[in-house]
Structure formats: C-alpha cells, structure tokens
Design an enzyme around this catalytic site. Structure first.
Site, PDB file in Angstrom:
ATOM      1  N   GLY A  63      18.244   9.904  63.140  1.00 36.57           N
ATOM      2  CA  GLY A  63      18.823  10.537  64.314  1.00 36.57           C
ATOM      3  C   GLY A  63      20.316  10.349  64.420  1.00 36.57           C
ATOM      4  N   PHE A  64      20.920   9.963  63.313  1.00 38.54           N
ATOM      5  CA  PHE A  64      22.355   9.722  63.313  1.00 38.54           C
ATOM      6  C   PHE A  64      23.070  11.019  62.959  1.00 38.54           C
ATOM      7  CE2 PHE A  64      26.164   7.554  61.305  1.00 38.54           C
ATOM      8  CZ  PHE A  64      26.740   7.243  62.533  1.00 38.54           C
ATOM      9  N   GLN A  65      24.105  11.328  63.668  1.00 39.42           N
ATOM     10  CA  GLN A  65      24.903  12.546  63.469  1.00 39.42           C
ATOM     11  C   GLN A  65      24.140  13.817  63.817  1.00 39.42           C
ATOM     12  OE1 GLN A  65      26.388  11.692  59.599  1.00 39.42           O
ATOM     13  NE2 GLN A  65      28.270  10.807  60.390  1.00 39.42           N
ATOM     14  N   GLN A  66      23.107  14.165  63.035  1.00 42.71           N
ATOM     15  CA  GLN A  66      22.374  15.355  63.436  1.00 42.71           C
ATOM     16  C   GLN A  66      20.962  14.963  63.851  1.00 42.71           C
ATOM     17  OE1 GLN A  66      23.378  15.428  59.888  1.00 42.71           O
ATOM     18  NE2 GLN A  66      21.707  16.386  58.803  1.00 42.71           N
ATOM     19  N   PRO A  67      20.357  15.783  64.712  1.00 44.88           N
ATOM     20  CA  PRO A  67      18.998  15.466  65.125  1.00 44.88           C
ATOM     21  C   PRO A  67      18.057  15.496  63.932  1.00 44.88           C
ATOM     22  CG  PRO A  67      19.718  17.591  66.018  1.00 44.88           C
ATOM     23  CD  PRO A  67      20.875  16.996  65.321  1.00 44.88           C
TER      24      PRO A  67
END
Ligand code: G3D
Ligand code: MG
Length: 178
Positions: A63-67
């Site tokens: 879930g880091f940067q983009q879902p």
C-alpha cells in the site's frame, strides 16, 4: 519438527512473509529478530533473509505509494519467496488509527488470495509503547478477520512481544503443516 516431519521434509525450509503498511515497524521487527536491534546491511524495501537455518523471512511494504491492486498482489505471491507460504505476519502501527481501515482492506485482499488458504496469520499490533497506541484487543476488534489467528502486542523498538509472537506463529505453522 517431529521425526516424521523431518522424514517427509528432510530439508524443508519454512517460508514466512511479513507485510504491513510503510512505517508499521517491519524493518525494526526484522532487525530485532536477526540482530537484537542493530541494523544488518540489507537493501531497504524488499528483503528475504534466512532467519534461522530452516526459516526464510521475506518482508514487504504494501500500500505504499500506489494502492495495492489484485495484480500487484499476484506479482508478490508469484515471487519465489512468497509461494507456498507457511505463515504470514501482518504488522500494524497501533498508534495510527487513521490507517487501520486501509490496513484492514489490504489484509482482507491478501487473505482472499487463493494462495493464502489455511495459511496461519498473526498480526503484530506494534508500537504498544506509544501513549496513543490502541490495545491488541481493540486492533483485533477493528480488524475482525477470522483468518487472523493471533494478535500480538509488540514494541519492535525494545523487542517486547516479539518472542511470544514468533512462538504463537510457530505453533500455528506446526498445526497447519501437520
Ligand atoms: P517499516 O519497515 O514497516 O516501514 P520501520 O517501518 O521499521 O522502518 O519503522 C518505522 C518507524 O517506526 C521508525 O522510526 C521506527 O523506529 C519506528 N518504530 C518501529 N517500531 C516501533 C515501536 O514498537 N515503537 C515505537 N515507538 N516506534 C517504532 P523512525 O523515526 O526511524 O522513522
Ligand atoms: Mg521497512
């Protein structure tokens, strides 16, 4: 491992995957388990290490940067280190309630992947040392996921709860693989 298990799986290497949102405390947990807190020289984001002779440990931010998407999860689980998993640890920052909902959504999506059927899941309700942390029981209630077999309160910075969490995971993995 029993004599029979050793006979069946002579050099069986157990694969544990540790996931969680960025900043949950995964790297800190890993350093505690490996080295009593001191950072070994490892690349930052994604890591697979040999925790003990028989246990390999992969850690990954989700879930880091983009879902997180179905495709990115499929990718993760196609990685050699994530196939045929023996156990999953999901680390939560208990002091950051604003991210519980997204953590829950991601964990639910991970658990609905077919590769995860029956795989024991232990949640580390981390950062219990912080005054604003919610209790492991509250974390359990807000996740309300039946596949989560144990929620362990931890403080990765001082290592508390980690031994017990790993003991519970080992117990569940043994049950799962018997
Ligand atoms: P990640 O690998 O999941 O992204 P890290 O998370 O292990 O890098 O930890 C993120 C930050 O949280 C770090 O702080 C780390 O020291 C802190 N942290 C991890 N576990 C605990 C804990 O149990 N209690 C407290 N109080 N802090 C914790 P910095 O300041 O280095 O970013
Ligand atoms: Mg990290």
């Amino acid at each position: 491992m029993s004599a029979m298990r050793r006979a069946i799986y002579p050099n069986r290497n157990f694969k544990i995957l540790m996931l969680g949102l960025d900043n949950a405390g995964k790297t800190t947990v890993l350093y505690q388990l490996l080295n009593g807190g001191s950072p070994p020289t490892l690349p930052a984001n994604e890591e697979t290490v040999q925790l003990t002779r028989r246990v390999s440990f992969t850690i990954h931010d989700v879930g880091f940067q983009q879902p997180i998407t179905r495709a990115s999860l499929d990718n993760l689980f196609q990685d050699n280190h994530c196939q045929d998993l023996d156990g999953l640890i999901f680390v939560i920052d208990s002091s950051d309630q604003s991210r519980f909902e997204v953590a829950k959504r991601i964990l639910r999506r991970i658990l609905s992947s077919h590769d995860m059927t029956g795989v024991p899941v232990v949640v580390f309700a981390n950062k219990q040392d912080l005054p604003q942390a919610v209790s492991p029981l509250e974390v359990t209630n807000s996740l309300s996921l039946s596949q989560v077999r144990h929620v362990q309160g931890t403080s990765a910075t001082d290592g508390s709860g980690l031994t017990e969490g790993m003991r519970q995971l080992r117990r569940l993995v043994r049950e799962f693989r018997q």
